[in-house]
Design an enzyme around this catalytic site. Structure first.
Site, mmCIF file in Angstrom:
data_model
loop_
_atom_site.group_PDB
_atom_site.id
_atom_site.type_symbol
_atom_site.label_atom_id
_atom_site.label_comp_id
_atom_site.label_asym_id
_atom_site.label_seq_id
_atom_site.Cartn_x
_atom_site.Cartn_y
_atom_site.Cartn_z
ATOM 1 N N PHE A 37 -43.756 14.379 42.321
ATOM 2 C CA PHE A 37 -44.633 14.086 43.206
ATOM 3 C C PHE A 37 -45.163 15.493 44.038
ATOM 4 O O PHE A 37 -44.312 16.653 43.512
ATOM 5 C CB PHE A 37 -43.540 13.545 44.650
ATOM 6 C CG PHE A 37 -43.507 11.999 44.372
ATOM 7 C CD1 PHE A 37 -44.136 11.304 45.179
ATOM 8 C CD2 PHE A 37 -42.822 11.579 43.157
ATOM 9 C CE1 PHE A 37 -44.091 9.723 44.838
ATOM 10 C CE2 PHE A 37 -42.575 10.346 43.256
ATOM 11 C CZ PHE A 37 -43.204 9.085 44.115
ATOM 12 N N ASP B 260 -36.388 24.525 48.086
ATOM 13 C CA ASP B 260 -36.610 25.482 47.082
ATOM 14 C C ASP B 260 -35.972 26.750 47.280
ATOM 15 O O ASP B 260 -35.651 27.514 46.595
ATOM 16 C CB ASP B 260 -38.111 25.918 47.456
ATOM 17 C CG ASP B 260 -39.348 24.747 46.872
ATOM 18 O OD1 ASP B 260 -38.967 24.114 45.768
ATOM 19 O OD2 ASP B 260 -40.280 24.543 47.497
ATOM 20 N N LYS C 113 -44.907 21.805 35.339
ATOM 21 C CA LYS C 113 -43.793 20.973 35.130
ATOM 22 C C LYS C 113 -43.862 20.185 34.094
ATOM 23 O O LYS C 113 -43.075 19.205 33.832
ATOM 24 C CB LYS C 113 -43.179 20.354 36.346
ATOM 25 C CG LYS C 113 -43.088 21.292 37.569
ATOM 26 C CD LYS C 113 -42.645 20.557 38.737
ATOM 27 C CE LYS C 113 -42.842 21.683 40.029
ATOM 28 N NZ LYS C 113 -41.765 21.246 41.263
ATOM 29 N N LYS D 152 -17.684 29.295 60.982
ATOM 30 C CA LYS D 152 -18.924 29.374 61.456
ATOM 31 C C LYS D 152 -19.334 30.589 62.169
ATOM 32 O O LYS D 152 -18.861 31.391 62.932
ATOM 33 C CB LYS D 152 -18.428 28.340 62.921
ATOM 34 C CG LYS D 152 -19.445 27.747 63.656
ATOM 35 C CD LYS D 152 -19.083 27.048 64.916
ATOM 36 C CE LYS D 152 -20.125 26.770 65.913
ATOM 37 N NZ LYS D 152 -19.543 26.434 67.246
ATOM 38 N N LYS E 94 -48.978 21.956 39.612
ATOM 39 C CA LYS E 94 -47.733 21.563 39.408
ATOM 40 C C LYS E 94 -47.486 20.658 38.291
ATOM 41 O O LYS E 94 -46.410 20.870 37.515
ATOM 42 C CB LYS E 94 -47.248 20.632 40.699
ATOM 43 C CG LYS E 94 -46.881 21.625 41.831
ATOM 44 C CD LYS E 94 -46.571 20.572 43.150
ATOM 45 C CE LYS E 94 -46.827 21.728 44.067
ATOM 46 N NZ LYS E 94 -46.446 21.089 45.481
ATOM 47 N N ASN F 42 -34.693 18.890 55.205
ATOM 48 C CA ASN F 42 -36.171 18.643 55.442
ATOM 49 C C ASN F 42 -36.172 17.324 55.898
ATOM 50 O O ASN F 42 -35.258 16.446 55.877
ATOM 51 C CB ASN F 42 -37.045 18.901 54.105
ATOM 52 C CG ASN F 42 -36.262 18.176 53.024
ATOM 53 O OD1 ASN F 42 -36.446 16.665 52.987
ATOM 54 N ND2 ASN F 42 -36.063 18.829 51.684
HETATM 55 N N1 CTP Z 1 -39.071 19.523 42.752
HETATM 56 C C1 CTP Z 1 -37.769 19.814 42.011
HETATM 57 N N2 CTP Z 1 -37.033 20.767 42.239
HETATM 58 C C2 CTP Z 1 -37.576 21.768 43.351
HETATM 59 C C3 CTP Z 1 -38.674 21.389 43.902
HETATM 60 C C4 CTP Z 1 -39.583 20.375 43.634
HETATM 61 O O1 CTP Z 1 -37.317 19.022 41.089
HETATM 62 N N3 CTP Z 1 -36.547 22.839 43.506
HETATM 63 C C5 CTP Z 1 -39.922 18.283 42.228
HETATM 64 C C6 CTP Z 1 -39.982 17.310 43.343
HETATM 65 O O2 CTP Z 1 -39.130 16.353 43.437
HETATM 66 C C7 CTP Z 1 -41.450 16.739 43.179
HETATM 67 C C8 CTP Z 1 -42.130 17.974 42.489
HETATM 68 O O3 CTP Z 1 -40.959 18.916 42.307
HETATM 69 O O4 CTP Z 1 -41.472 15.824 42.298
HETATM 70 C C9 CTP Z 1 -43.050 18.806 43.540
HETATM 71 O O5 CTP Z 1 -42.403 19.288 44.781
HETATM 72 P P1 CTP Z 1 -43.048 20.129 45.831
HETATM 73 O O6 CTP Z 1 -42.072 20.545 46.671
HETATM 74 O O7 CTP Z 1 -43.934 19.524 46.313
HETATM 75 O O8 CTP Z 1 -43.549 21.259 44.997
HETATM 76 P P2 CTP Z 1 -43.072 22.599 44.596
HETATM 77 O O9 CTP Z 1 -43.036 22.871 43.103
HETATM 78 O O10 CTP Z 1 -41.835 23.010 45.070
HETATM 79 O O11 CTP Z 1 -44.170 23.768 45.064
HETATM 80 P P3 CTP Z 1 -44.396 24.368 46.487
HETATM 81 O O12 CTP Z 1 -43.347 24.049 47.273
HETATM 82 O O13 CTP Z 1 -44.689 25.580 46.587
HETATM 83 O O14 CTP Z 1 -45.497 23.453 47.110
#
Ligand code: CTP
Length: 396
Positions: free
Chosen positions: A322, A278, A340, A288, A336, A209
């Protein structure tokens, strides 16, 4: 919030003088009071009116003029300064400083101030590396002047090499470090996840990303400045590692998760600044993947949620997450935070200008467990890091 501090910016006659305009503008935006002193030659590169407008104060150009707010200008401005920064600093001002000359307002203020002095040299590479300039810089360092090393790159004279003025954001970060407050995180260990993750598809391809890692690294630098031990679990990034941090490089979300959980028992504070993927490809091809005629489907499976894993053995730790959102920012963020078990959540709308991936600034709202949502103005990631850590300290 901290009391207003006064930065005196000395501008000398180099082509990079125009960049000092952005430096002054940033300092003002970040809440500093700014007074600018220009040398006669600096006035040939940039009009004093530019700095007068950006600083909101009369520009001091000459020892004997009456324009400034003080009865005795060089003493008044020298005493008002919480920090004196000279950017760009030419070989000439560096030489004058090294020898104690005071033949204009800026060089006189250098002698008259008790404030920390930051010198940001900028000049042609050959001049910079010349024995005499290097010796003068050494002399200044030995006397306690801080030198911010010039950046490398293409110079105005057409050659490439060291000598460029560093980015204004980096100069502001150094200024903040030099004005460091009490070490309110001394004795604490801050564990930070940062940057993107990479999820392999085959030996040459991966899913990632747009995270640059800037926010996580800014948090690491600010936590270090406040005296913390910093454990930084970082995905791949081109940024230089913050000096003093213990850095654990990882690639995939699973590696990041394992490392974070391994380090967790040592930590008092956990900040999840990483943009963790995620999902990952269910199958990683050992060879490959060759192109065929039709479509290619990659099946994805869920990655662990690192902060959710941390929440399971949270203990007395302060945890910060975040939330990068593009819609319903606050509502999504609150969900969130609860899921968490976070003590603080920094939500930002990544569709806003000056927020989110790759840029040096951020526009954030900080949510607290009592339901408060504080919207902060656009600020540098360094400053946002400081705001976050202010709140962490209050929770410890
Ligand atoms: N985070 C994490 N592990 C993951 C995904 C996210 O620890 N697999 C943490 C990120 O570092 C951030 C927070 O969770 O502090 C929120 O991440 P974000 O990607 O915004 O939210 P998600 O919980 O993944 O939800 P969504 O993608 O559905 O918005």
């Amino acid at each position: 919030m901290e009391a207003t501090r006064t930065i005196v910016v000395g501008v000398t006659g180099g082509i990079a003088a125009y960049k000092s305009a952005e430096l002054v503008s940033r300092l003002r935006k970040e809440g500093f009071a700014v007074h600018v002193i220009m040398t006669r030659n600096a006035c040939r590169f940039v009009a004093p009116l530019t700095f007068r407008t950006l600083s909101g104060n009369p520009v001091l150009c000459d020892t004997f003029e009456e324009d400034g707010p003080w009865a005795v200008q060089h003493v008044g401005v020298a005493e008002a300064a919480d920090l004196l920064v000279i950017a760009p600093a030419t070989a000439n001002i560096i030489a004058k400083m090294a020898h104690g000359l005071a033949d204009d307002l800026l060089s006189t203020v250098v002698l008259a101030t008790a404030a920390p002095v930051l010198v940001v040299p900028s000049m042609n590479s050959t001049m910079l590396v010349s024995a005499v300039v290097q010796e003068n810089l050494r002399t200044l360092r030995q006397r306690g002047v801080t030198i911010l090393e010039p950046a490398e790159g293409e110079l105005a004279c057409g050659v490439s090499g060291p000598g460029r003025l560093p980015e204004p954001a980096d100069i502001v970060a150094r200024i903040r470090e030099l004005l460091a407050p009490a070490a309110d995180l001394a004795g604490k260990t801050v564990l930070i996840t940062s940057g993107p993750t990479q999820e392999d598809i085959d030996p040459v391809r991966f899913i990632t990303n747009r995270s640059s890692g800037k926010m996580g690294f800014a948090l690491a630098r600010q936590a270090l400045r406040r005296g913390a031990r910093v454990l930084l679990v970082s995905g791949p990034t081109a940024l230089p590692a913050p000096a003093g941090a213990e850095v654990f490089w990882v690639r995939s979300a699973r590696d990041m998760c394992a490392r974070t959980l391994e380090l967790l028992p040592q930590s008092d504070v956990v900040i999840g600044a990483a943009a963790v993927a995620d999902y990952r490809p269910r199958h990683v091809s050992r060879q490959k993947v060759k192109k065929g005629d039709g479509e290619l489907h990659i099946e994805l499976e869920r990655n662990p949620d690192i902060l959710a894993e941390v929440a399971r053995c949270k203990g007395a730790r302060v945890t910060v997450g975040f939330a990068a959102e593009t819609e319903d920012v606050l509502a999504n963020a609150r969900v969130k935070m609860e899921k968490k078990k976070l003590d603080l959540l920094v939500a930002n709308d990544v569709t806003m200008e000056g927020a989110g991936f790759g840029v040096d600034t951020n526009v954030a709202t900080i949510l607290s467990p009592d339901g408060r949502a504080e919207s902060l103005p656009r600020m540098s990631k360094e400053q946002l890091a400081d705001e976050i850590l202010d709140r962490v300290v209050a929770l410890l």
